[in-house]
Design an enzyme around this catalytic site. Sequence first.
Site, mmCIF file in Angstrom:
data_model
loop_
_atom_site.group_PDB
_atom_site.id
_atom_site.type_symbol
_atom_site.label_atom_id
_atom_site.label_comp_id
_atom_site.label_asym_id
_atom_site.label_seq_id
_atom_site.Cartn_x
_atom_site.Cartn_y
_atom_site.Cartn_z
ATOM 1 N N SER A 35 0.828 -1.213 0.000
ATOM 2 C CA SER A 35 0.000 0.000 0.000
ATOM 3 C C SER A 35 0.860 1.260 0.000
ATOM 4 C CB SER A 35 -0.892 0.026 1.244
ATOM 5 O OG SER A 35 -1.818 -1.027 1.199
ATOM 6 N N HIS A 66 -4.089 0.308 -4.820
ATOM 7 C CA HIS A 66 -3.487 -0.843 -5.502
ATOM 8 C C HIS A 66 -3.984 -0.859 -6.944
ATOM 9 C CE1 HIS A 66 -1.797 -3.034 -1.949
ATOM 10 N NE2 HIS A 66 -2.605 -2.184 -1.349
ATOM 11 N N HIS A 88 -5.512 -9.170 -1.207
ATOM 12 C CA HIS A 88 -5.585 -9.374 0.246
ATOM 13 C C HIS A 88 -6.725 -10.332 0.590
ATOM 14 C CE1 HIS A 88 -3.914 -5.296 -0.391
ATOM 15 N NE2 HIS A 88 -3.179 -5.528 0.687
ATOM 16 N N TYR A 90 -8.666 -9.953 3.051
ATOM 17 C CA TYR A 90 -9.849 -9.184 3.482
ATOM 18 C C TYR A 90 -10.746 -8.763 2.325
ATOM 19 C CZ TYR A 90 -7.187 -4.897 2.317
ATOM 20 O OH TYR A 90 -6.462 -3.935 1.680
ATOM 21 N N GLU A 91 -10.225 -8.861 1.090
ATOM 22 C CA GLU A 91 -11.062 -8.516 -0.064
ATOM 23 C C GLU A 91 -12.099 -9.602 -0.339
ATOM 24 O OE1 GLU A 91 -8.624 -6.480 -3.337
ATOM 25 O OE2 GLU A 91 -7.075 -7.267 -2.014
ATOM 26 N N ALA A 118 2.938 -2.069 3.713
ATOM 27 C CA ALA A 118 2.800 -0.987 4.679
ATOM 28 C C ALA A 118 2.449 -1.645 6.013
ATOM 29 C CB ALA A 118 1.696 -0.042 4.251
ATOM 30 N N MET A 219 -1.645 -6.429 7.039
ATOM 31 C CA MET A 219 -2.755 -7.270 6.578
ATOM 32 C C MET A 219 -2.380 -8.090 5.348
ATOM 33 S SD MET A 219 -5.722 -4.373 6.872
ATOM 34 C CE MET A 219 -5.830 -3.269 8.305
ATOM 35 N N SER A 220 -1.123 -8.407 5.185
ATOM 36 C CA SER A 220 -0.731 -9.104 3.949
ATOM 37 C C SER A 220 0.514 -9.952 4.176
ATOM 38 C CB SER A 220 -0.445 -8.066 2.855
ATOM 39 O OG SER A 220 0.701 -7.310 3.173
ATOM 40 N N ASN A 243 2.643 4.121 10.093
ATOM 41 C CA ASN A 243 1.962 4.758 11.240
ATOM 42 C C ASN A 243 2.378 4.050 12.514
ATOM 43 O OD1 ASN A 243 0.229 2.565 9.893
ATOM 44 N ND2 ASN A 243 -0.603 2.666 11.963
ATOM 45 N N HIS A 255 -6.589 4.546 6.377
ATOM 46 C CA HIS A 255 -5.930 4.047 5.169
ATOM 47 C C HIS A 255 -5.278 5.199 4.393
ATOM 48 C CE1 HIS A 255 -4.983 1.125 2.100
ATOM 49 N NE2 HIS A 255 -5.639 1.790 1.176
HETATM 50 N N1 HPA Z 1 -2.377 -2.146 11.206
HETATM 51 C C1 HPA Z 1 -2.604 -3.068 10.260
HETATM 52 N N2 HPA Z 1 -2.220 -2.916 9.000
HETATM 53 C C2 HPA Z 1 -1.572 -1.798 8.673
HETATM 54 C C3 HPA Z 1 -1.310 -0.796 9.613
HETATM 55 C C4 HPA Z 1 -1.743 -0.977 10.951
HETATM 56 O O1 HPA Z 1 -1.551 -0.128 11.842
HETATM 57 N N3 HPA Z 1 -0.647 0.208 8.958
HETATM 58 C C5 HPA Z 1 -0.533 -0.214 7.673
HETATM 59 N N4 HPA Z 1 -1.073 -1.413 7.494
#
Ligand code: HPA
Length: 280
Positions: A35, A66, A88, A90-91, A118, A219-220, A243, A255
């Site tokens: 991401s 993406h 992903h 989650y999709e 990310a 998440m990946s 973050n 996001h």
């Molecule tokens: N949590 C989960 N997935 C992420 C995060 C997060 O803080 N930042 C970027 N992808």
Amino acid sequence: MNNQPFFTLEQIDIVAAAVRARSSYQPKIALILGSGLGGLADSIEKPDLIPFNALPNWPQSTAPGHIGRLVIGKLENQAVMVMQGRIHFYEGYSMSEVTLPIRVMQRLGIEILIVTNAAGAINPEYSPGDLMLISDNLNLVGMMGFNPLIGPNLDQLGPRFPDVSQAYDRKLSEITRQAAREAEINLREGVYAGLSGPSFEGPADLRFLRAVGADAVGMSTVPEVIVARHGGTRVLGISGISNKANLDGNTPTSHEEVLEAGIHMVPKLEKILRIVLHKI
Ligand code: HPA
């Protein structure tokens, strides 16, 4: 979305043939851009562009940020296959669908997979904008019963019970440490916890993850790495810390923030990867 839960070798080979029909490059290195990191694909020279929707059975990227295409061309004089956008769990895709691209890469002769993502920082020393070499991962989704290797084993590609004790290749990791030193970029190193998302974690989730040794969360990546290792593909993993994870419950994550941070990390990541490609 595909109703068939598992892909056969024949189905995988049909996708591989579709890629071959659209590109004459024969890359041995593949790169998945996480991401906000998709901009790195713009540096690929003389690219063949293959939208995911041009490939049979290939899942579409639905996550914002993406693009969803293969970019196959040259970077630092090496032929590379870049996934600009990933798939992903989650999709709503099955684990077999999420990892179909890795199987196709293996059938196309890819030997090294560089995965980026990310991630949120759990380690309190990390700051947004840091890069983290992934030393190991927590396969939390797999522990809940969603391991991408569940189903008939593809014996031609790898064993039923593969070892993943060295999921992230030690030699590639050392080359990457050297590359970061040469580029004078501070490279963190730590454990990536892979969750399904799409909700971000709550403070109790994050306290749990910190207690079990995670440095970053996302998440990946983990399913892709497991399938890569099953098929003998060597893996290098780098997280872009977008973050600080919201451990205190007072700093919500979005996001948009993740995508924005990614854009700023692309030049650093590119610098390191160019040196890595030289040294491989
Ligand atoms: N949590 C989960 N997935 C992420 C995060 C997060 O803080 N930042 C970027 N992808």
